[in-house]
Design an enzyme around this catalytic site. Structure first.
Site, PDB file in Angstrom:
ATOM      1  CB  ALA A 151     -64.684  19.384 -65.727  1.00 19.37           C
ATOM      2  CG  LEU A 207     -57.052  15.983 -64.717  1.00 21.69           C
ATOM      3  CD1 LEU A 207     -55.866  16.685 -65.373  1.00 21.69           C
ATOM      4  CD2 LEU A 207     -57.417  16.706 -63.411  1.00 21.69           C
ATOM      5  NE  ARG A 252     -59.981   0.786 -64.081  1.00 20.10           N
ATOM      6  CZ  ARG A 252     -59.541   0.839 -65.330  1.00 20.10           C
ATOM      7  NH1 ARG A 252     -59.556   1.978 -65.983  1.00 20.10           N
ATOM      8  NH2 ARG A 252     -59.087  -0.235 -65.954  1.00 20.10           N
ATOM      9  CB  THR A 278     -66.945  -1.046 -45.757  1.00 23.38           C
ATOM     10  OG1 THR A 278     -66.277  -0.626 -46.961  1.00 23.38           O
ATOM     11  CG2 THR A 278     -66.311  -2.326 -45.278  1.00 23.38           C
ATOM     12  CE  LYS A 315     -67.152   2.856 -63.344  1.00 20.44           C
ATOM     13  NZ  LYS A 315     -65.742   2.640 -63.048  1.00 20.44           N
ATOM     14  CG  PHE A 333     -55.987  -0.801 -55.939  1.00 20.67           C
ATOM     15  CD1 PHE A 333     -56.069   0.315 -55.115  1.00 20.67           C
ATOM     16  CD2 PHE A 333     -55.078  -1.801 -55.596  1.00 20.67           C
ATOM     17  CE1 PHE A 333     -55.266   0.438 -53.993  1.00 20.67           C
ATOM     18  CE2 PHE A 333     -54.269  -1.692 -54.482  1.00 20.67           C
ATOM     19  CZ  PHE A 333     -54.363  -0.563 -53.669  1.00 20.67           C
ATOM     20  CB  CYS A 372     -65.733   2.939 -54.419  1.00 22.03           C
ATOM     21  SG  CYS A 372     -66.228   1.240 -54.727  1.00 22.03           S
ATOM     22  CE  LYS A 381     -60.009   1.009 -52.852  1.00 22.40           C
ATOM     23  NZ  LYS A 381     -60.907  -0.075 -53.041  1.00 22.40           N
TER      24      LYS A 381
HETATM   25  C1  UGA Z   1     -63.104   3.493 -57.870  1.00 18.59           C
HETATM   26  C2  UGA Z   1     -61.595   3.483 -58.140  1.00 18.59           C
HETATM   27  O1  UGA Z   1     -61.331   4.058 -59.424  1.00 18.59           O
HETATM   28  C3  UGA Z   1     -61.046   2.056 -58.109  1.00 18.59           C
HETATM   29  O2  UGA Z   1     -59.636   2.065 -58.289  1.00 18.59           O
HETATM   30  C4  UGA Z   1     -61.404   1.430 -56.744  1.00 18.59           C
HETATM   31  O3  UGA Z   1     -60.954   0.092 -56.660  1.00 18.59           O
HETATM   32  C5  UGA Z   1     -62.910   1.466 -56.567  1.00 18.59           C
HETATM   33  O4  UGA Z   1     -63.377   2.830 -56.633  1.00 18.59           O
HETATM   34  C6  UGA Z   1     -63.213   0.867 -55.232  1.00 18.59           C
HETATM   35  O5  UGA Z   1     -62.835   1.450 -54.221  1.00 18.59           O
HETATM   36  O6  UGA Z   1     -63.742  -0.246 -55.183  1.00 18.59           O
HETATM   37  P1  UGA Z   1     -65.269   2.986 -59.359  1.00 18.59           P
HETATM   38  O7  UGA Z   1     -66.100   3.311 -58.175  1.00 18.59           O
HETATM   39  O8  UGA Z   1     -65.607   1.795 -60.190  1.00 18.59           O
HETATM   40  O9  UGA Z   1     -63.733   2.804 -58.954  1.00 18.59           O
HETATM   41  O10 UGA Z   1     -65.388   4.266 -60.299  1.00 18.59           O
HETATM   42  P2  UGA Z   1     -64.371   5.287 -61.011  1.00 18.59           P
HETATM   43  O11 UGA Z   1     -64.046   4.811 -62.362  1.00 18.59           O
HETATM   44  O12 UGA Z   1     -63.253   5.632 -60.101  1.00 18.59           O
HETATM   45  O13 UGA Z   1     -65.329   6.552 -61.170  1.00 18.59           O
HETATM   46  C7  UGA Z   1     -65.845   7.193 -60.007  1.00 18.59           C
HETATM   47  C8  UGA Z   1     -66.677   8.378 -60.375  1.00 18.59           C
HETATM   48  O14 UGA Z   1     -65.851   9.451 -60.808  1.00 18.59           O
HETATM   49  C9  UGA Z   1     -67.702   8.163 -61.482  1.00 18.59           C
HETATM   50  O15 UGA Z   1     -68.927   8.721 -61.072  1.00 18.59           O
HETATM   51  C10 UGA Z   1     -67.136   8.921 -62.657  1.00 18.59           C
HETATM   52  O16 UGA Z   1     -68.138   9.408 -63.514  1.00 18.59           O
HETATM   53  C11 UGA Z   1     -66.398  10.054 -61.963  1.00 18.59           C
HETATM   54  N1  UGA Z   1     -65.295  10.637 -62.748  1.00 18.59           N
HETATM   55  C12 UGA Z   1     -64.232   9.876 -63.110  1.00 18.59           C
HETATM   56  C13 UGA Z   1     -65.342  11.975 -63.090  1.00 18.59           C
HETATM   57  O17 UGA Z   1     -66.299  12.706 -62.758  1.00 18.59           O
HETATM   58  N2  UGA Z   1     -64.303  12.509 -63.790  1.00 18.59           N
HETATM   59  C14 UGA Z   1     -63.231  11.772 -64.169  1.00 18.59           C
HETATM   60  O18 UGA Z   1     -62.314  12.330 -64.807  1.00 18.59           O
HETATM   61  C15 UGA Z   1     -63.197  10.427 -63.819  1.00 18.59           C
END
Ligand code: UGA
Length: 434
Positions: free
Chosen positions: A253, A251, A152, A84, A324, A150, A261, A205
């Protein structure tokens, strides 16, 4: 059961359901992808996915097809795991869901349950149910439930097999019963379960993703404050994170959030909130988004400042392209936004990522090693915190570059060891580094 859509979410869900003992057919319109998956191979880099695909294509519990007629009356449950993405103005683009429904529904002659896993704006599920019932020969015997996902990326298999919680949004006892049966394994492991109406399930969600985005933007706003006041945002995050009510996760930075997502889900939430007149939420979310966008600009500006205001003709090494670590996904990658911006300002950008393969794109060259990226570089940018970048030897790499300047956009490098090797290390939000 069938799982419609086989990208990160669908492929993992299909394999996970097979591991739970179900017979699963995954459906996708992409014939090449279907072929790869049927060979027990993964089209994406996701730890643990390929072994699961190989195992269950071999047990015969899992296969993939492009043909909806194969699943229509065979499956009594159809999971919707379609993308989506962001549409005009940030609204969720539901066209993939609509197209799948339009293919499937006219083939449904028997009662069945259609379970949404995709992230959607509140109100979508019931509209889809109406659409299906209108098109399906089985009519009202087709029911919709919402069971948001949910997982990751990089931990997708683990999150599917051992979820933090399950959410069952239903409007009948029958649908609830079916979902209990499907998830009997994690439920018997005492996975927390929330049973609710469908609208709440849809909202849970997006609220989860919006909260995670808020944590990241909050700490990034604090990093700006640390920079202005001479503090250290990493120590600040450690200290507030010890408070159990706050927690240390999310947290970190730096460059902020990207991926397929968080950015699009908060945009869609703000859009939907505005549609419903809940401007208090849309205004809030838009400031979370603005902080996030600002971090990318700030990072690029820092690089430009290191080149005395002009990067044209300068060679810039970028470490990391994925949004990431642990994934090859570059959708809405902060690293690529920064790389693009520097390229637009005239820099010669060389980018290295351990997993992400970029399609040929104008402006920067993807190279096959850290060394190739750094050779002759004027500035090095650390933009995706792959663990292997923490193991790099600053002494040895110092001999490759033209200037020993590294900007750590993820605050994960051991700044002291780089400085000891004669590097200038710049980290947003850490006093003394600017
Ligand atoms: C995210 C959610 O964490 C999942 O729970 C959810 O199911 C998923 O989206 C979805 O909607 O399908 P994801 O996109 O795999 O998962 O990535 P995250 O691990 O959440 O990281 C997202 C971004 O935040 C990355 O670019 C990461 O580098 C950044 N981030 C994360 C930070 O800048 N700081 C942090 O402390 C943590």
């Amino acid at each position: 059961m069938s799982v419609i859509g086989t990208n990160y979410l669908g492929a993992t869900h299909a394999a996970g359901m097979a591991e739970f003992g179900h017979h699963v057919i995954g459906v996708d319109i992409d014939a090449d992808r279907v072929k790869t998956l049927n060979a027990g191979e993964s089209h994406i880099f996701e730890v643990g996915l390929e072994p699961l695909l190989a195992k269950h294509t071999a047990t015969g519990r899992l296969r993939f097809t492009t043909d909806y007629t194969e699943i229509a009356d065979w499956a009594d449950v159809h999971f919707l795991a379609l993308g989506t993405p962001s549409g005009p103005g940030g609204a969720a683009d539901l066209s993939q869901l609509h197209a799948a429904i339009d293919r499937l529904a006219p083939l449904l002659h028997e009662p069945c349950l259609v379970v949404g896993k995709s992230t959607v704006p509140v109100g979508t599920a019931l509209a889809l149910e109406e659409r299906i019932r209108r098109l399906a020969p089985a009519g009202d015997a087709v029911e919709v439930a919402w069971n948001p996902e949910f997982l990751r990326e990089a931990y997708a298999v683990e999150d599917t097999l051992r979820p933090d919680r399950l959410v069952f949004g239903t409007h009948s006892a029958h649908a609830l019963e079916v979902l209990h049966e499907i998830y009997s394994i994690p439920l018997s492991d005492r996975t927390p379960l929330v049973e609710c109406d469908i609208a709440t399930a849809e909202l849970i969600k997006v609220a989860a993703n919006a909260f995670l985005a808020t944590k990241i933007s909050f700490i990034n706003a604090m990093s700006q404050m640390c920079q202005a006041a001479g503090g250290d945002v990493t120590l600040l995050a450690d200290a507030i994170g010890f408070d159990k009510r706050i927690g240390r996760e999310f947290l970190n930075a730096g460059l902020g959030f990207g991926g397929g997502c968080l950015p699009k889900d908060i945009k869609a939430l703000a859009f939907r909130a505005e549609e419903l007149g809940v401007t208090v939420l849309s205004d809030f979310i838009r400031s979370v988004e603005a902080i996030n966008d600002g971090q990318r600009i700030e990072l690029a500006e820092l690089a430009i400042a290191q080149a005395s205001g002009d990067v044209s003709g300068k060679r810039i090494a970028v470490l990391g392209a994925a949004f990431k670590p642990g994934t090859d996904d570059t959708r809405n990658s902060p690293a690529l936004t920064v790389a693009d911006r520097l390229h637009e300002s005239g820099a010669d950008v060389r980018i290295y990522d351990p997993q992400a393969r970029l399609p040929p794109r104008e402006g920067f060259t993807q190279v096959a090693s850290v060394e190739q990226a750094l050779l002759g570089a004027d500035i090095v940018l650390h933009l995706t915190e792959w663990p292997e970048f923490r193991q790099l030897d600053p002494e040895r790499l110092g001999q490759l570059v033209k200037k020993k300047v590294i900007i750590d956009g993820r605050l994960k490098l051991q700044a002291a060891s780089w400085r000891n090797a004669g590097w200038k290390v710049v980290q947003i939000g850490r006093a003394g580094s600017l």
